[in-house]
Every structure is written in structure tokens, then in C-alpha cells.
Scaffold this motif. Structure first.
Motif, PDB file in Angstrom:
ATOM      1  N   ARG A 150       0.834  -1.196   0.000  1.00 10.32           N
ATOM      2  CA  ARG A 150       0.000   0.000   0.000  1.00 10.32           C
ATOM      3  C   ARG A 150       0.871   1.249   0.000  1.00 10.32           C
ATOM      4  NH1 ARG A 150      -2.321  -3.610   3.452  1.00 10.32           N
ATOM      5  NH2 ARG A 150      -1.224  -2.697   5.245  1.00 10.32           N
ATOM      6  N   ASN A 151       0.466   2.239  -0.769  1.00  8.14           N
ATOM      7  CA  ASN A 151       1.242   3.469  -0.877  1.00  8.14           C
ATOM      8  C   ASN A 151       0.293   4.654  -1.063  1.00  8.14           C
ATOM      9  OD1 ASN A 151       3.133   5.509  -1.430  1.00  8.14           O
ATOM     10  ND2 ASN A 151       3.192   4.962  -3.606  1.00  8.14           N
ATOM     11  N   PRO A 152       0.006   5.412  -0.007  1.00  9.29           N
ATOM     12  CA  PRO A 152      -0.878   6.573  -0.119  1.00  9.29           C
ATOM     13  C   PRO A 152      -0.138   7.850  -0.526  1.00  9.29           C
ATOM     14  CG  PRO A 152      -0.334   6.217   2.177  1.00  9.29           C
ATOM     15  CD  PRO A 152       0.360   5.126   1.397  1.00  9.29           C
ATOM     16  N   GLY A 153       1.160   7.736  -0.783  1.00  7.31           N
ATOM     17  CA  GLY A 153       1.964   8.919  -1.088  1.00  7.31           C
ATOM     18  C   GLY A 153       1.731   9.468  -2.485  1.00  7.31           C
ATOM     19  N   GLU A 154       2.371  10.578  -2.766  1.00  8.50           N
ATOM     20  CA  GLU A 154       2.188  11.247  -4.051  1.00  8.50           C
ATOM     21  C   GLU A 154       2.962  10.576  -5.176  1.00  8.50           C
ATOM     22  OE1 GLU A 154       3.028  15.387  -3.808  1.00  8.50           O
ATOM     23  OE2 GLU A 154       1.442  15.802  -2.329  1.00  8.50           O
ATOM     24  N   GLN A 155       4.076   9.937  -4.854  1.00  2.86           N
ATOM     25  CA  GLN A 155       4.904   9.293  -5.868  1.00  2.86           C
ATOM     26  C   GLN A 155       4.749   7.778  -5.810  1.00  2.86           C
ATOM     27  OE1 GLN A 155       6.815  11.022  -8.201  1.00  2.86           O
ATOM     28  NE2 GLN A 155       5.740  12.798  -7.323  1.00  2.86           N
ATOM     29  N   LEU A 156       4.604   7.166  -6.983  1.00  2.00           N
ATOM     30  CA  LEU A 156       4.525   5.718  -7.044  1.00  2.00           C
ATOM     31  C   LEU A 156       5.840   5.100  -6.586  1.00  2.00           C
ATOM     32  CD1 LEU A 156       2.821   5.309 -10.551  1.00  2.00           C
ATOM     33  CD2 LEU A 156       1.760   4.904  -8.323  1.00  2.00           C
ATOM     34  N   LEU A 157       5.751   3.977  -5.915  1.00  6.03           N
ATOM     35  CA  LEU A 157       6.944   3.235  -5.538  1.00  6.03           C
ATOM     36  C   LEU A 157       7.501   2.519  -6.761  1.00  6.03           C
ATOM     37  CD1 LEU A 157       5.649   1.634  -2.204  1.00  6.03           C
ATOM     38  CD2 LEU A 157       6.980   3.743  -2.471  1.00  6.03           C
ATOM     39  N   GLY A 158       8.696   1.976  -6.627  1.00  5.14           N
ATOM     40  CA  GLY A 158       9.249   1.176  -7.713  1.00  5.14           C
ATOM     41  C   GLY A 158       8.387  -0.048  -7.977  1.00  5.14           C
ATOM     42  N   PHE A 159       8.232  -0.404  -9.237  1.00  7.64           N
ATOM     43  CA  PHE A 159       7.396  -1.546  -9.611  1.00  7.64           C
ATOM     44  C   PHE A 159       8.185  -2.857  -9.532  1.00  7.64           C
ATOM     45  CE2 PHE A 159       4.131   0.820 -12.519  1.00  7.64           C
ATOM     46  CZ  PHE A 159       3.671   1.496 -11.414  1.00  7.64           C
ATOM     47  N   LYS A 160       7.534  -3.888  -9.014  1.00 12.67           N
ATOM     48  CA  LYS A 160       8.112  -5.232  -9.030  1.00 12.67           C
ATOM     49  C   LYS A 160       8.030  -5.796 -10.453  1.00 12.67           C
ATOM     50  CE  LYS A 160       8.278  -5.034  -4.484  1.00 12.67           C
ATOM     51  NZ  LYS A 160       9.543  -4.805  -3.767  1.00 12.67           N
ATOM     52  N   LYS A 161       8.901  -6.748 -10.757  1.00 12.10           N
ATOM     53  CA  LYS A 161       9.003  -7.260 -12.126  1.00 12.10           C
ATOM     54  C   LYS A 161       7.946  -8.308 -12.488  1.00 12.10           C
ATOM     55  CE  LYS A 161      13.997  -6.589 -12.670  1.00 12.10           C
ATOM     56  NZ  LYS A 161      15.287  -7.282 -12.946  1.00 12.10           N
ATOM     57  N   GLY A 162       7.309  -8.924 -11.474  1.00 11.67           N
ATOM     58  CA  GLY A 162       6.459 -10.079 -11.741  1.00 11.67           C
ATOM     59  C   GLY A 162       5.406  -9.877 -12.811  1.00 11.67           C
ATOM     60  N   ALA A 163       4.638  -8.788 -12.715  1.00 11.51           N
ATOM     61  CA  ALA A 163       3.551  -8.543 -13.676  1.00 11.51           C
ATOM     62  C   ALA A 163       4.087  -8.412 -15.087  1.00 11.51           C
ATOM     63  CB  ALA A 163       2.803  -7.270 -13.282  1.00 11.51           C
ATOM     64  N   ILE A 218       8.950  -1.434 -17.687  1.00  9.61           N
ATOM     65  CA  ILE A 218       8.512  -1.044 -16.347  1.00  9.61           C
ATOM     66  C   ILE A 218       8.552   0.470 -16.192  1.00  9.61           C
ATOM     67  CG2 ILE A 218       9.136  -1.138 -13.894  1.00  9.61           C
ATOM     68  CD1 ILE A 218      10.106  -4.030 -14.414  1.00  9.61           C
ATOM     69  N   GLU A 219       9.613   1.086 -16.654  1.00  5.44           N
ATOM     70  CA  GLU A 219       9.742   2.536 -16.523  1.00  5.44           C
ATOM     71  C   GLU A 219       8.685   3.251 -17.361  1.00  5.44           C
ATOM     72  OE1 GLU A 219      10.861   6.122 -15.162  1.00  5.44           O
ATOM     73  OE2 GLU A 219      11.448   4.145 -14.407  1.00  5.44           O
ATOM     74  N   GLN A 220       8.386   2.717 -18.546  1.00  8.49           N
ATOM     75  CA  GLN A 220       7.344   3.305 -19.395  1.00  8.49           C
ATOM     76  C   GLN A 220       5.994   3.286 -18.688  1.00  8.49           C
ATOM     77  OE1 GLN A 220       6.680   1.167 -23.056  1.00  8.49           O
ATOM     78  NE2 GLN A 220       4.977   2.484 -23.697  1.00  8.49           N
ATOM     79  N   CYS A 221       5.634   2.144 -18.111  1.00  2.66           N
ATOM     80  CA  CYS A 221       4.345   2.019 -17.421  1.00  2.66           C
ATOM     81  C   CYS A 221       4.289   2.924 -16.195  1.00  2.66           C
ATOM     82  CB  CYS A 221       4.109   0.570 -17.011  1.00  2.66           C
ATOM     83  SG  CYS A 221       3.860  -0.573 -18.391  1.00  2.66           S
ATOM     84  N   ARG A 222       5.351   2.933 -15.410  1.00  3.22           N
ATOM     85  CA  ARG A 222       5.360   3.737 -14.193  1.00  3.22           C
ATOM     86  C   ARG A 222       5.277   5.226 -14.516  1.00  3.22           C
ATOM     87  NH1 ARG A 222       8.672   6.472 -10.868  1.00  3.22           N
ATOM     88  NH2 ARG A 222       8.241   6.329  -8.612  1.00  3.22           N
ATOM     89  N   THR A 223       6.007   5.660 -15.542  1.00  5.40           N
ATOM     90  CA  THR A 223       5.996   7.071 -15.926  1.00  5.40           C
ATOM     91  C   THR A 223       4.617   7.497 -16.407  1.00  5.40           C
ATOM     92  OG1 THR A 223       8.349   7.022 -16.514  1.00  5.40           O
ATOM     93  CG2 THR A 223       7.028   8.798 -17.453  1.00  5.40           C
ATOM     94  N   GLN A 224       3.986   6.675 -17.249  1.00  7.53           N
ATOM     95  CA  GLN A 224       2.652   6.996 -17.754  1.00  7.53           C
ATOM     96  C   GLN A 224       1.634   7.063 -16.623  1.00  7.53           C
ATOM     97  OE1 GLN A 224       1.286   4.560 -20.987  1.00  7.53           O
ATOM     98  NE2 GLN A 224       3.056   4.978 -22.280  1.00  7.53           N
ATOM     99  N   MET A 225       1.714   6.136 -15.688  1.00  3.80           N
ATOM    100  CA  MET A 225       0.761   6.122 -14.576  1.00  3.80           C
ATOM    101  C   MET A 225       0.965   7.320 -13.655  1.00  3.80           C
ATOM    102  SD  MET A 225       0.532   2.042 -13.654  1.00  3.80           S
ATOM    103  CE  MET A 225      -0.643   2.316 -12.308  1.00  3.80           C
ATOM    104  N   GLN A 226       2.207   7.653 -13.372  1.00  2.70           N
ATOM    105  CA  GLN A 226       2.482   8.804 -12.510  1.00  2.70           C
ATOM    106  C   GLN A 226       1.950  10.085 -13.142  1.00  2.70           C
ATOM    107  OE1 GLN A 226       4.364   8.773  -9.266  1.00  2.70           O
ATOM    108  NE2 GLN A 226       3.058  10.606  -9.312  1.00  2.70           N
TER     109      GLN A 226
END
Length: 239
Positions: A150-163, A218-226
Motif C-alpha cells: 500500500r502506498n498513499p503517497g504522491e509518488q509511485l513506488l518502484g514496480f516489481k518485475k512479476g507482472a 517497467i519505466e514506461q508504465c510507471r511514468t505513464q501512470m504517474q
């Protein structure tokens, strides 16, 4: 006072859905659409109790045929009540093994065909991931919280590789789902209704990618979501 009353109603609702859902699950165990049904049973009344209006903008998610990896940001235990309204058909989730011990909910999670992973056992976790890859290829989508906690903060945490590993291995698209930062606005002791935006992004193809492409994916997905979450926050601030 209002907070306590709402929490009592949510607890009763949670128990009621658990009993009804258990009966449904026993009648049609491991049906690939059980998870969507259970999620809706949990979420719609709970959102009303919590005075939350879910503004769903998830056309890309609902238009995507089953058999994809859905990734979403994870804020609190209330995620079920928010995201349950947008779960598409033939979708199961991956959760930690301890969820299976929650009375009623754990049994529903299991009967819904969801995957319980023992993160402390690398061999069993790997076997579960392999089974999940086969599930993707059979036309069932997998819902995962790639932050892993769980992360209620403003910045997404690093994504795990599994997905992302599963998506590349199965050659299926990844559909990011973004939720506005509702955990900071809940106000369960207030009567005023709050709006939460749930927005899905365009599917990201993985065909032709290899495991060497995972860091960039992973970086592409995280950047787009942020970027999407920040944009939704700006929209809510202007409203």
C-alpha cells in the motif's frame, strides 16, 4: 460519531457479502467471472456508505479482450471498494497468501479463481507465476498491484518485475489503471460526497519483447501512470 457508524455499516456489509458470495462460490467454484461479481458486490454498496462517487473512465480497459495484465496503483485496504466497480469480465487477481486466512473474504478470494502467492517461498511463488502465465494464455486477465504494498503517497513506488515478466512471457498487453489519491480525501467523518477518478490508459503491447526489455517496459508504465495520477489530481483540485 459518523465515522464509527460508517465503519460499523462497512463491517456488516463485508460480512453479508462474504456469506452471499460464499454461497455463490460454492455453487460455481473457480468460475473465471466470480471475481468480477464479488468485486461488484463489495464495492457498489460500500462506495455509497462511504459517500464516494467513482468517476470511471476506463474505456480502454473494458474494450480490451480478456487475456491481459492489468496493473493499478495500490493506496489502502479500501481499494476493493473503489476498484471493484471497474473490474472487467474474466479477471482474477494475485494476492499474498495471508489473504486466504481472512474469514469469508479469503475463501471468496480462493473460490474466485484468484492466485495466492507465498512471497516467502521462492519456489512456490515461481510455480504460481508459471500457472498465472498459462491463465493469461487461456484468455483470462490478471490484476496486479505492481508496487507490491500500500502506498498513499504522491509518488509511485518502484514496480516489481512479476507482472511485466508474465505479460512478456505470455505475449499479452499490459493495461495500466490509475486511481486518484482518494486516501488523502476520504473524510469518513464528514457527510460531503467525495469524487474518485479511475482512469485506464491505452494497452501497451508486449509482442516481440524479451526479458531484456523489462526495465524499459517497467519505466514506461510507471511514468505513464504517474503522469496520469498527477493530471487527475489537478482536475480534482480545479473542480
Amino acid at each position: 460519531m459518523l465515522y464509527m457508524f460508517r465503519m460499523l455499516l462497512l463491517a456488516l456489509h463485508f460480512l453479508l457479502v462474504g456469506v452471499v458470495g460464499l454461497l455463490i462460490g460454492l455453487l460455481r467454484p473457480f468460475n473465471p467471472d466470480n471475481s468480477r461479481l464479488f468485486a461488484h458486490l463489495y464495492s457498489v454498496p460500500a462506495a455509497w456508505i462511504m459517500r464516494i462517487r467513482v468517476k470511471a473512465e476506463v474505456g480502454p480497459l473494458w474494450d480490451q479482450p480478456p487475456g491481459c495484465v492489468i496493473i493499478a496503483n495500490h493506496q489502502s485496504n479500501f481499494d476493493l471498494f473503489i476498484l471493484g466497480q471497474v473490474v472487467p469480465p474474466r479477471t482474477v487477481a494475485i494476492g499474498k497468501k495471508s489473504l486466504g486466512w481472512i474469514p469469508l473474504f479469503g475463501q471468496l478470494f480462493w473460490l474466485g479463481g484468484n492466485v495466492l502467492v507465498d512471497r516467502g517461498n521462492a519456489y512456490q511463488a515461481r510455480r504460481a507465476m508459471q500457472a498465472t502465465t498459462r491463465t493469461l494464455r487461456s484468455g483470462t486477465s490478471i490484476w496486479i498491484f505492481p508496487e507490491g504494498t500500500r502506498n498513499p503517497g504522491e509518488q509511485l513506488l518502484g514496480f516489481k518485475k512479476g507482472a511485466f515478466h508474465m505479460a512478456v512471457e505470455a505475449g499479452v498487453p499490459i493495461v495500466p489503471v490509475c486511481v486518484s489519491r482518494y486516501s488523502q480525501r476520504l473524510g469518513l467523518n464528514r457527510w460531503r460526497k467525495r469524487t474518485v477518478i479511475v482512469r485506464s490508459l491505452a494497452p501497451i503491447a508486449t509482442t516481440g519483447l524479451t526479458q531484456q526489455d523489462l526495465p524499459a517496459l517497467i519505466e514506461q508504465c510507471r511514468t505513464q501512470m504517474q503522469h496520469c495520477i498527477d493530471h487527475m489530481e489537478a482536475e480534482l483540485d480545479e473542480a
